[in-house]
Write a protein that holds these residues in place. Sequence first.
Motif, PDB file in Angstrom:
ATOM      1  N   ARG A  97       0.730  -1.059   0.041  1.00 52.13           N
ATOM      2  CA  ARG A  97      -0.017  -0.090   0.109  1.00 52.13           C
ATOM      3  C   ARG A  97       0.780   1.294  -0.037  1.00 52.13           C
ATOM      4  N   LEU A  98       2.049   1.190   0.798  1.00 50.59           N
ATOM      5  CA  LEU A  98       2.868   2.311   0.487  1.00 50.59           C
ATOM      6  C   LEU A  98       3.335   2.487  -0.798  1.00 50.59           C
ATOM      7  N   VAL A  99       3.710   1.537  -1.657  1.00 50.05           N
ATOM      8  CA  VAL A  99       4.120   1.627  -3.088  1.00 50.05           C
ATOM      9  C   VAL A  99       2.999   2.088  -3.694  1.00 50.05           C
ATOM     10  N   LYS A 111      -7.452  -1.829  -3.490  1.00 54.23           N
ATOM     11  CA  LYS A 111      -6.902  -2.721  -2.283  1.00 54.23           C
ATOM     12  C   LYS A 111      -7.191  -2.402  -0.804  1.00 54.23           C
ATOM     13  N   ILE A 112      -7.742  -1.407  -0.616  1.00 55.33           N
ATOM     14  CA  ILE A 112      -8.241  -1.114   0.851  1.00 55.33           C
ATOM     15  C   ILE A 112      -9.890  -1.393   0.885  1.00 55.33           C
ATOM     16  N   ASP A 113     -10.347  -1.749  -0.195  1.00 51.69           N
ATOM     17  CA  ASP A 113     -11.852  -1.845  -0.306  1.00 51.69           C
ATOM     18  C   ASP A 113     -12.531  -2.852   0.853  1.00 51.69           C
ATOM     19  N   ALA A 114     -11.636  -4.047   0.974  1.00 53.26           N
ATOM     20  CA  ALA A 114     -12.275  -5.157   1.803  1.00 53.26           C
ATOM     21  C   ALA A 114     -11.687  -4.977   2.996  1.00 53.26           C
ATOM     22  N   ASN A 115     -10.486  -4.563   3.311  1.00 54.23           N
ATOM     23  CA  ASN A 115      -9.830  -4.498   4.611  1.00 54.23           C
ATOM     24  C   ASN A 115      -8.970  -3.390   4.830  1.00 54.23           C
ATOM     25  N   PRO A 116      -9.559  -2.095   4.881  1.00 57.94           N
ATOM     26  CA  PRO A 116      -8.860  -0.791   5.252  1.00 57.94           C
ATOM     27  C   PRO A 116      -8.279  -0.899   6.616  1.00 57.94           C
ATOM     28  N   ASP A 117      -6.854  -0.443   6.957  1.00 58.85           N
ATOM     29  CA  ASP A 117      -6.292  -0.776   8.073  1.00 58.85           C
ATOM     30  C   ASP A 117      -5.732   0.706   8.615  1.00 58.85           C
ATOM     31  N   MET A 118      -5.581   0.741  10.074  1.00 59.97           N
ATOM     32  CA  MET A 118      -5.118   1.892  10.441  1.00 59.97           C
ATOM     33  C   MET A 118      -3.687   2.195  10.848  1.00 59.97           C
ATOM     34  N   TYR A 119      -3.098   0.867  10.812  1.00 61.25           N
ATOM     35  CA  TYR A 119      -1.795   0.674  11.538  1.00 61.25           C
ATOM     36  C   TYR A 119      -0.891   1.418  10.448  1.00 61.25           C
ATOM     37  N   GLY A 120      -1.017   1.635   9.245  1.00 61.04           N
ATOM     38  CA  GLY A 120      -0.134   2.378   8.216  1.00 61.04           C
ATOM     39  C   GLY A 120      -0.562   3.922   8.354  1.00 61.04           C
ATOM     40  N   PRO A 121      -1.614   4.512   8.435  1.00 59.12           N
ATOM     41  CA  PRO A 121      -1.759   5.736   8.640  1.00 59.12           C
ATOM     42  C   PRO A 121      -1.108   6.239   9.797  1.00 59.12           C
ATOM     43  N   LEU A 122      -1.544   5.479  11.009  1.00 56.63           N
ATOM     44  CA  LEU A 122      -0.730   5.903  12.209  1.00 56.63           C
ATOM     45  C   LEU A 122       0.710   6.013  12.213  1.00 56.63           C
ATOM     46  N   TRP A 123       1.137   5.202  11.761  1.00 58.36           N
ATOM     47  CA  TRP A 123       2.555   5.036  11.518  1.00 58.36           C
ATOM     48  C   TRP A 123       3.345   6.032  10.833  1.00 58.36           C
ATOM     49  N   ILE A 124       2.729   6.317   9.535  1.00 61.71           N
ATOM     50  CA  ILE A 124       3.023   7.333   8.601  1.00 61.71           C
ATOM     51  C   ILE A 124       2.764   8.764   9.343  1.00 61.71           C
ATOM     52  N   THR A 125       1.573   8.934   9.897  1.00 60.41           N
ATOM     53  CA  THR A 125       1.794  10.276  10.577  1.00 60.41           C
ATOM     54  C   THR A 125       2.609  10.469  11.499  1.00 60.41           C
ATOM     55  N   THR A 126       2.650   9.552  12.629  1.00 61.33           N
ATOM     56  CA  THR A 126       3.852   9.863  13.620  1.00 61.33           C
ATOM     57  C   THR A 126       5.090   9.855  13.140  1.00 61.33           C
ATOM     58  N   THR A 127       5.540   9.073  12.288  1.00 66.46           N
ATOM     59  CA  THR A 127       6.885   9.300  11.529  1.00 66.46           C
ATOM     60  C   THR A 127       7.024  10.561  11.017  1.00 66.46           C
TER      61      THR A 127
END
Length: 272
Positions: A97-99, A111-127
């Motif tokens: 998803r990052l790519v 790709k996120i239609d069936a299983n959106p995640d919050m781990y990636g957005p939280l990690w990206i924003t904090t970093t």
Amino acid sequence: MDEGYASLPTSHLLGSVPAVLPPDERTPGASAEVGNAAATSRLQQFPPAPGANGGGYQPPRNSLDGDVETQTSWKGYFNVASYAPYFNVDTDVVVDRLVSSVYPMDGFFRKIDANPDMYGPLWITTTLIFMLAAFGNFATYLMQRKTELNIWNFDVGYFNWAASVMYGYAIVVPAAFFFLFQYFGSRPSLVRFWCMWGYSLFIFIPASILLLIPVEFLRWLIIAGAGGASSWFIALNLKECTEGAADLMALIASASVLQFALALFIKVYFFA
């Protein structure tokens, strides 16, 4: 004939017929080992499957499953277990998803239609928050080291501004557009909007590294490219979400402009 059987060794008779022990004489640790092995196999999944050491988290079911408490109950908003499925994501899925967030034509929203995640957005924003605070100060040092080195100091306010703006943007802006799209007749998903907007910020992480180059012209080119790519990513995915509805193009355009405005804010405030 009785003497023949009597002359046979006892061990031979026991070896030819399987010995059956009563339940009281069985090995006490055998059943415990089987139970521990089953529990360990279940605990290898996240969230743990039901029955692992007395139970585990079960993802929410639909109303047809006969749950006493449905997903729409207000108690779910205050239950940490309700948010666990959005952080149950593999590393290779996050990398893919990052790519896709850097290459907008890769069908990110599907790709996120069936299983959106919050781990990636939280990690990206904090970093991104820590990188903007650290690299923003370092970029200021590089620009001032020849002329105003004696008056330069580390600005802690960069961290406060980065945290307030990035967390606020990643939470409030998708929620605002979610309600706007609903008002105009679309039926988007708030979780998917949070996921999409969170991943749209990833491109600013490598851009913040390149913005350390102490050449102002190159800095503007870098932030313009990052802002343009992020805005294009938002526009393409919103268009796919709304199936290209003509009456929603104004909202899609405003979301893209707002994304580019965020890029300009990063340049002006942190890398001026």
